[in-house]
Design a protein around this motif. Structure first.
Motif, PDB file in Angstrom:
ATOM      1  N   SER A   1       0.829  -1.214   0.000  1.00  0.00           N
ATOM      2  CA  SER A   1       0.000   0.000   0.000  1.00  0.00           C
ATOM      3  C   SER A   1       0.857   1.255   0.000  1.00  0.00           C
ATOM      4  O   SER A   1       0.546   2.232  -0.688  1.00  0.00           O
ATOM      5  N   ASN A   2       1.939   1.233   0.792  1.00  0.00           N
ATOM      6  CA  ASN A   2       2.825   2.391   0.861  1.00  0.00           C
ATOM      7  C   ASN A   2       3.571   2.642  -0.439  1.00  0.00           C
ATOM      8  O   ASN A   2       4.106   3.735  -0.649  1.00  0.00           O
ATOM      9  N   MET A   3       3.634   1.638  -1.308  1.00  0.00           N
ATOM     10  CA  MET A   3       4.439   1.739  -2.510  1.00  0.00           C
ATOM     11  C   MET A   3       3.617   1.838  -3.794  1.00  0.00           C
ATOM     12  O   MET A   3       4.164   1.973  -4.883  1.00  0.00           O
ATOM     13  N   LEU A   4       2.287   1.761  -3.664  1.00  0.00           N
ATOM     14  CA  LEU A   4       1.398   1.822  -4.821  1.00  0.00           C
ATOM     15  C   LEU A   4       0.461   3.017  -4.712  1.00  0.00           C
ATOM     16  O   LEU A   4       0.488   3.758  -3.736  1.00  0.00           O
ATOM     17  N   ASP A   5      -0.412   3.182  -5.698  1.00  0.00           N
ATOM     18  CA  ASP A   5      -1.244   4.373  -5.773  1.00  0.00           C
ATOM     19  C   ASP A   5      -2.583   4.238  -5.067  1.00  0.00           C
ATOM     20  O   ASP A   5      -3.387   5.169  -5.083  1.00  0.00           O
ATOM     21  N   ARG A   6      -2.843   3.087  -4.458  1.00  0.00           N
ATOM     22  CA  ARG A   6      -4.105   2.891  -3.744  1.00  0.00           C
ATOM     23  C   ARG A   6      -3.923   1.829  -2.662  1.00  0.00           C
ATOM     24  O   ARG A   6      -2.919   1.113  -2.677  1.00  0.00           O
ATOM     25  N   PRO A   7      -4.863   1.698  -1.742  1.00  0.00           N
ATOM     26  CA  PRO A   7      -4.717   0.702  -0.681  1.00  0.00           C
ATOM     27  C   PRO A   7      -4.674  -0.713  -1.243  1.00  0.00           C
ATOM     28  O   PRO A   7      -5.263  -1.007  -2.290  1.00  0.00           O
ATOM     29  N   VAL A   8      -3.970  -1.600  -0.535  1.00  0.00           N
ATOM     30  CA  VAL A   8      -3.933  -3.023  -0.866  1.00  0.00           C
ATOM     31  C   VAL A   8      -4.576  -3.792   0.285  1.00  0.00           C
ATOM     32  O   VAL A   8      -4.181  -3.628   1.443  1.00  0.00           O
ATOM     33  N   VAL A   9      -5.568  -4.601  -0.026  1.00  0.00           N
ATOM     34  CA  VAL A   9      -6.304  -5.359   0.981  1.00  0.00           C
ATOM     35  C   VAL A   9      -5.961  -6.841   0.838  1.00  0.00           C
ATOM     36  O   VAL A   9      -6.080  -7.419  -0.249  1.00  0.00           O
ATOM     37  N   ASP A  10      -5.506  -7.454   1.920  1.00  0.00           N
ATOM     38  CA  ASP A  10      -5.155  -8.869   1.889  1.00  0.00           C
ATOM     39  C   ASP A  10      -6.408  -9.730   1.880  1.00  0.00           C
ATOM     40  O   ASP A  10      -7.204  -9.699   2.806  1.00  0.00           O
ATOM     41  N   MET A  11      -6.588 -10.502   0.801  1.00  0.00           N
ATOM     42  CA  MET A  11      -7.691 -11.461   0.713  1.00  0.00           C
ATOM     43  C   MET A  11      -7.156 -12.846   0.331  1.00  0.00           C
ATOM     44  O   MET A  11      -7.854 -13.661  -0.251  1.00  0.00           O
ATOM     45  N   THR A  12      -5.884 -13.109   0.668  1.00  0.00           N
ATOM     46  CA  THR A  12      -5.276 -14.396   0.326  1.00  0.00           C
ATOM     47  C   THR A  12      -5.763 -15.535   1.221  1.00  0.00           C
ATOM     48  O   THR A  12      -5.740 -16.695   0.817  1.00  0.00           O
ATOM     49  N   GLU A  13      -6.148 -15.188   2.456  1.00  0.00           N
ATOM     50  CA  GLU A  13      -6.510 -16.174   3.481  1.00  0.00           C
ATOM     51  C   GLU A  13      -5.326 -17.086   3.811  1.00  0.00           C
ATOM     52  O   GLU A  13      -5.501 -18.186   4.329  1.00  0.00           O
ATOM     53  N   VAL A  14      -4.117 -16.618   3.512  1.00  0.00           N
ATOM     54  CA  VAL A  14      -2.902 -17.381   3.806  1.00  0.00           C
ATOM     55  C   VAL A  14      -2.402 -16.988   5.196  1.00  0.00           C
ATOM     56  O   VAL A  14      -2.217 -15.811   5.480  1.00  0.00           O
ATOM     57  N   LYS A  15      -2.188 -17.967   6.048  1.00  0.00           N
ATOM     58  CA  LYS A  15      -1.699 -17.722   7.406  1.00  0.00           C
ATOM     59  C   LYS A  15      -0.207 -18.037   7.482  1.00  0.00           C
ATOM     60  O   LYS A  15       0.346 -18.746   6.659  1.00  0.00           O
ATOM     61  N   GLY A  16       0.449 -17.505   8.499  1.00  0.00           N
ATOM     62  CA  GLY A  16       1.853 -17.807   8.710  1.00  0.00           C
ATOM     63  C   GLY A  16       2.775 -16.693   8.258  1.00  0.00           C
ATOM     64  O   GLY A  16       2.334 -15.647   7.751  1.00  0.00           O
ATOM     65  N   VAL A  17       4.078 -16.910   8.445  1.00  0.00           N
ATOM     66  CA  VAL A  17       5.111 -15.932   8.100  1.00  0.00           C
ATOM     67  C   VAL A  17       5.927 -16.478   6.935  1.00  0.00           C
ATOM     68  O   VAL A  17       6.320 -17.652   6.936  1.00  0.00           O
ATOM     69  N   TYR A  18       6.206 -15.597   5.963  1.00  0.00           N
ATOM     70  CA  TYR A  18       6.870 -16.045   4.742  1.00  0.00           C
ATOM     71  C   TYR A  18       8.006 -15.101   4.359  1.00  0.00           C
ATOM     72  O   TYR A  18       7.968 -13.900   4.649  1.00  0.00           O
ATOM     73  N   ASP A  19       9.003 -15.685   3.687  1.00  0.00           N
ATOM     74  CA  ASP A  19      10.105 -14.896   3.142  1.00  0.00           C
ATOM     75  C   ASP A  19       9.684 -14.304   1.805  1.00  0.00           C
ATOM     76  O   ASP A  19       9.173 -15.025   0.928  1.00  0.00           O
ATOM     77  N   VAL A  20       9.903 -12.996   1.644  1.00  0.00           N
ATOM     78  CA  VAL A  20       9.660 -12.351   0.350  1.00  0.00           C
ATOM     79  C   VAL A  20      10.894 -11.548  -0.033  1.00  0.00           C
ATOM     80  O   VAL A  20      11.613 -11.024   0.823  1.00  0.00           O
ATOM     81  N   ASN A  21      11.139 -11.477  -1.311  1.00  0.00           N
ATOM     82  CA  ASN A  21      12.245 -10.676  -1.840  1.00  0.00           C
ATOM     83  C   ASN A  21      11.888 -10.306  -3.269  1.00  0.00           C
ATOM     84  O   ASN A  21      12.108 -11.083  -4.200  1.00  0.00           O
ATOM     85  N   LEU A  22      11.308  -9.138  -3.421  1.00  0.00           N
ATOM     86  CA  LEU A  22      10.793  -8.712  -4.719  1.00  0.00           C
ATOM     87  C   LEU A  22      11.418  -7.391  -5.163  1.00  0.00           C
ATOM     88  O   LEU A  22      11.584  -6.474  -4.360  1.00  0.00           O
ATOM     89  N   GLU A  23      11.735  -7.317  -6.445  1.00  0.00           N
ATOM     90  CA  GLU A  23      12.140  -6.056  -7.055  1.00  0.00           C
ATOM     91  C   GLU A  23      11.369  -5.909  -8.350  1.00  0.00           C
ATOM     92  O   GLU A  23      11.251  -6.871  -9.119  1.00  0.00           O
ATOM     93  N   TRP A  24      10.818  -4.723  -8.576  1.00  0.00           N
ATOM     94  CA  TRP A  24      10.042  -4.526  -9.792  1.00  0.00           C
ATOM     95  C   TRP A  24      10.238  -3.117 -10.338  1.00  0.00           C
ATOM     96  O   TRP A  24      10.713  -2.217  -9.643  1.00  0.00           O
ATOM     97  N   SER A  25       9.866  -2.951 -11.589  1.00  0.00           N
ATOM     98  CA  SER A  25       9.960  -1.652 -12.257  1.00  0.00           C
ATOM     99  C   SER A  25       8.653  -0.905 -12.129  1.00  0.00           C
ATOM    100  O   SER A  25       7.564  -1.501 -12.142  1.00  0.00           O
ATOM    101  N   VAL A  26       8.754   0.401 -12.012  1.00  0.00           N
ATOM    102  CA  VAL A  26       7.570   1.254 -11.937  1.00  0.00           C
ATOM    103  C   VAL A  26       6.935   1.312 -13.324  1.00  0.00           C
ATOM    104  O   VAL A  26       7.621   1.563 -14.321  1.00  0.00           O
ATOM    105  N   ASP A  27       5.630   1.091 -13.391  1.00  0.00           N
ATOM    106  CA  ASP A  27       4.955   1.004 -14.690  1.00  0.00           C
ATOM    107  C   ASP A  27       4.966   2.301 -15.477  1.00  0.00           C
ATOM    108  O   ASP A  27       5.057   2.288 -16.702  1.00  0.00           O
ATOM    109  N   ASP A  28       4.868   3.449 -14.784  1.00  0.00           N
ATOM    110  CA  ASP A  28       4.714   4.725 -15.486  1.00  0.00           C
ATOM    111  C   ASP A  28       6.025   5.487 -15.647  1.00  0.00           C
ATOM    112  O   ASP A  28       6.028   6.701 -15.837  1.00  0.00           O
ATOM    113  N   ARG A  29       7.169   4.790 -15.582  1.00  0.00           N
ATOM    114  CA  ARG A  29       8.439   5.479 -15.740  1.00  0.00           C
ATOM    115  C   ARG A  29       8.594   5.989 -17.173  1.00  0.00           C
ATOM    116  O   ARG A  29       8.063   5.396 -18.111  1.00  0.00           O
TER     117      ARG A  29
END
Length: 203
Positions: free
Chosen positions: A128-156
């Motif tokens: 949410s802090n990095m996009l243009d609108r709120p992000v709501v979690d609807m995955t229903e996934v429980k637990g703690v997970y490792d993430v490591n993501l890098e992406w390009s900004v679409d409107d560059r």
């Protein structure tokens, strides 16, 4: 924000922006007096030297309560948002071997990066802090997970596009985590300010 060992400082920042960072929400989720997004403040706070990004929100929340006497309540509201869902091929999430921590985020002109051990609700807040609108979690996934993501900004700008740029977020989410973002109206939590001091208490 300027972060040094043992200290974090915000220069010429609005209280609305501090609230958004403290609670991992968008500015549009904050309802309060008009000066929240016009008055500017310089804020300096102590932080443990080994503190990760995951501790910054808690530090800011305490600062807002103590120095600005912040009090608020929450109300649901339907807003344009992204909902975070498990992709059609199923989740590719890798379970972490520890609790939430090691969070690192980078917001550049053309790239974004987020890594660490997260729960999906916390991950949605980071996005949410990095996009243009709120992000709501609807995955229903429980637990703690490792993430490591890098992406390009679409409107560059086209002139900034490089051959080695990473894919856009929607692609990276699906390929690495088996997740997807869907744009729709969703029930978003609004933070309605009940009390906040315009002149903060000094240290």
């Amino acid at each position: 924000m300027i972060r040094d060992p043992g200290r974090v400082s915000y220069r010429y920042v609005t209280l609305q922006n501090l609230l958004a960072q403290a609670y991992r929400i968008k500015n549009l989720q904050i309802s309060g007096p008009g000066w929240l997004d016009s008055d500017r403040f310089d804020v300096v706070a102590k932080l443990p030297k080994d503190a990760g990004d995951e501790q910054l929100p808690l530090m800011l929340q305490a600062l807002l309560r103590e120095r600005f006497k912040l009090a608020f309540h929450k109300e649901p509201k339907m807003l344009s948002a992204y909902v975070l869902l498990v992709g059609k091929g199923g989740s590719k999430l890798r379970a972490a071997d520890a609790e939430i921590g090691g969070i690192r985020t980078t917001i550049g002109v053309t790239r974004r990066h987020v890594s660490g051990r997260v729960r999906m609700t916390y991950f949605a807040g980071l996005l949410s802090n990095m996009l243009d609108r709120p992000v709501v979690d609807m995955t229903e996934v429980k637990g703690v997970y490792d993430v490591n993501l890098e992406w390009s900004v679409d409107d560059r700008a086209e002139a900034t596009v490089q051959a080695d740029d990473p894919p856009a977020l929607f692609t990276v989410l699906q390929e690495k985590l088996g997740l997807r973002l869907e744009s729709r109206e969703a029930r978003v939590v609004m933070y309605v300010i009940d009390r906040v001091e315009r002149v903060p208490i000094e240290n």
